[in-house]
Write a protein that holds these residues in place. Structure first.
Motif, PDB file in Angstrom:
ATOM      1  N   ARG A  42       5.753  -7.587  -1.727  1.00 25.13           N
ATOM      2  CA  ARG A  42       6.632  -6.617  -1.796  1.00 25.13           C
ATOM      3  C   ARG A  42       6.155  -5.815  -0.434  1.00 25.13           C
ATOM      4  O   ARG A  42       7.043  -5.212   0.216  1.00 25.13           O
ATOM      5  CB  ARG A  42       6.512  -5.697  -2.973  1.00 25.13           C
ATOM      6  N   HIS A  43       4.812  -5.629  -0.278  1.00 29.47           N
ATOM      7  CA  HIS A  43       4.351  -4.941   0.948  1.00 29.47           C
ATOM      8  C   HIS A  43       4.785  -5.519   2.234  1.00 29.47           C
ATOM      9  O   HIS A  43       5.129  -4.705   3.289  1.00 29.47           O
ATOM     10  CB  HIS A  43       2.675  -4.901   0.958  1.00 29.47           C
ATOM     11  N   CYS A  45       7.777  -7.223   2.728  1.00 22.49           N
ATOM     12  CA  CYS A  45       9.072  -6.898   2.853  1.00 22.49           C
ATOM     13  C   CYS A  45       9.351  -5.393   3.323  1.00 22.49           C
ATOM     14  O   CYS A  45      10.133  -5.123   3.952  1.00 22.49           O
ATOM     15  CB  CYS A  45       9.581  -7.217   1.380  1.00 22.49           C
ATOM     16  N   THR A  46       8.374  -4.439   2.621  1.00 23.06           N
ATOM     17  CA  THR A  46       8.441  -3.135   2.969  1.00 23.06           C
ATOM     18  C   THR A  46       8.404  -3.032   4.503  1.00 23.06           C
ATOM     19  O   THR A  46       8.981  -2.188   5.159  1.00 23.06           O
ATOM     20  CB  THR A  46       7.731  -2.241   2.182  1.00 23.06           C
ATOM     21  N   ASP A  47       7.314  -3.506   5.020  1.00 22.95           N
ATOM     22  CA  ASP A  47       6.772  -3.418   6.454  1.00 22.95           C
ATOM     23  C   ASP A  47       8.001  -4.237   7.247  1.00 22.95           C
ATOM     24  O   ASP A  47       8.268  -3.479   8.260  1.00 22.95           O
ATOM     25  CB  ASP A  47       5.529  -4.444   6.772  1.00 22.95           C
ATOM     26  N   VAL A  67      14.870  -0.377   0.188  1.00 22.81           N
ATOM     27  CA  VAL A  67      13.470  -0.090  -0.448  1.00 22.81           C
ATOM     28  C   VAL A  67      13.457   0.130  -1.842  1.00 22.81           C
ATOM     29  O   VAL A  67      12.834  -0.525  -2.528  1.00 22.81           O
ATOM     30  CB  VAL A  67      12.774   1.024   0.422  1.00 22.81           C
ATOM     31  N   LEU A  70      14.229  -2.944  -3.251  1.00 16.66           N
ATOM     32  CA  LEU A  70      13.125  -4.092  -3.190  1.00 16.66           C
ATOM     33  C   LEU A  70      12.072  -3.668  -4.330  1.00 16.66           C
ATOM     34  O   LEU A  70      11.480  -4.550  -4.956  1.00 16.66           O
ATOM     35  CB  LEU A  70      12.351  -3.685  -1.816  1.00 16.66           C
ATOM     36  N   ASN A  71      11.821  -2.430  -4.655  1.00 16.68           N
ATOM     37  CA  ASN A  71      10.974  -1.831  -5.884  1.00 16.68           C
ATOM     38  C   ASN A  71      11.467  -2.627  -6.804  1.00 16.68           C
ATOM     39  O   ASN A  71      10.789  -2.737  -7.872  1.00 16.68           O
ATOM     40  CB  ASN A  71      10.884  -0.416  -5.706  1.00 16.68           C
TER      41      ASN A  71
END
Length: 164
Positions: A42-43, A45-47, A67, A70-71
């Motif tokens: 997840r981190h 993908c967030t980046d 985002v 994504l969460n």
């Protein structure tokens, strides 16, 4: 009327390489579609989304919407709509392949082809025909040297990259 540029063989090879890379990425996505996401993924993908925002592919509202999606995502399959219209996330990019042993097999074949010429050169040198020995032996030795350098190039580059 626009002038058509002829297609060169090098262009076709580039297209084939790109298609193969894309196929590997799609296959990786398909294999991982049912697997649950980790916090680290997840981190990552967030980046990736933040990077797409930074280069201007996403506006702020679109970034926040993706985002939030994504969460809420549970599996890798849930990432499909999040990255729609964006480059493939690095999670699905295949690792670069390590060079195979085929270079060393080609080197062995080159040595096998050069040995008779080197032996003839040595035989001619023994019988006092230095010029003929040089004509036969030196190209064979140069062939062996250069194919060795070619075969060992991936290891040298790896050592250079991971050097001190």
């Amino acid at each position: 009327m626009a002038e058509r540029r002829p297609v060169k063989p090098g262009d076709l090879i580039g297209f084939a390489t790109a298609a193969g890379q894309e196929a590997r990425e799609v296959a990786a996505r398909r294999r991982m579609a049912g697997i649950r996401l980790t916090d680290e993924e997840r981190h990552v993908c967030t980046d990736e989304l933040a990077e797409q925002f930074a280069i201007g592919r996403l506006n702020e509202d679109e970034l926040h919407r993706r985002v939030d999606l994504l969460n809420d995502a549970v599996t890798h399959g849930d990432l499909q709509p999040i990255f729609a219209g964006l480059p493939t996330p690095s999670l699905y990019k295949p690792q670069p392949r390590k060079p195979g042993k085929w270079r060393w097999a080609a080197f062995a074949g080159a040595v096998w082809m050069a040995v008779p010429f080197a032996l003839v050169g040595l035989l001619l040198l023994v019988f006092g025909r230095e010029v003929a020995a040089a004509i036969f032996g030196l190209p064979a030795l140069a062939w062996i040297f250069f194919t060795y350098r070619w075969a060992s190039r991936p290891q040298r580059e790896e050592r250079r990259r991971s050097g001190p």
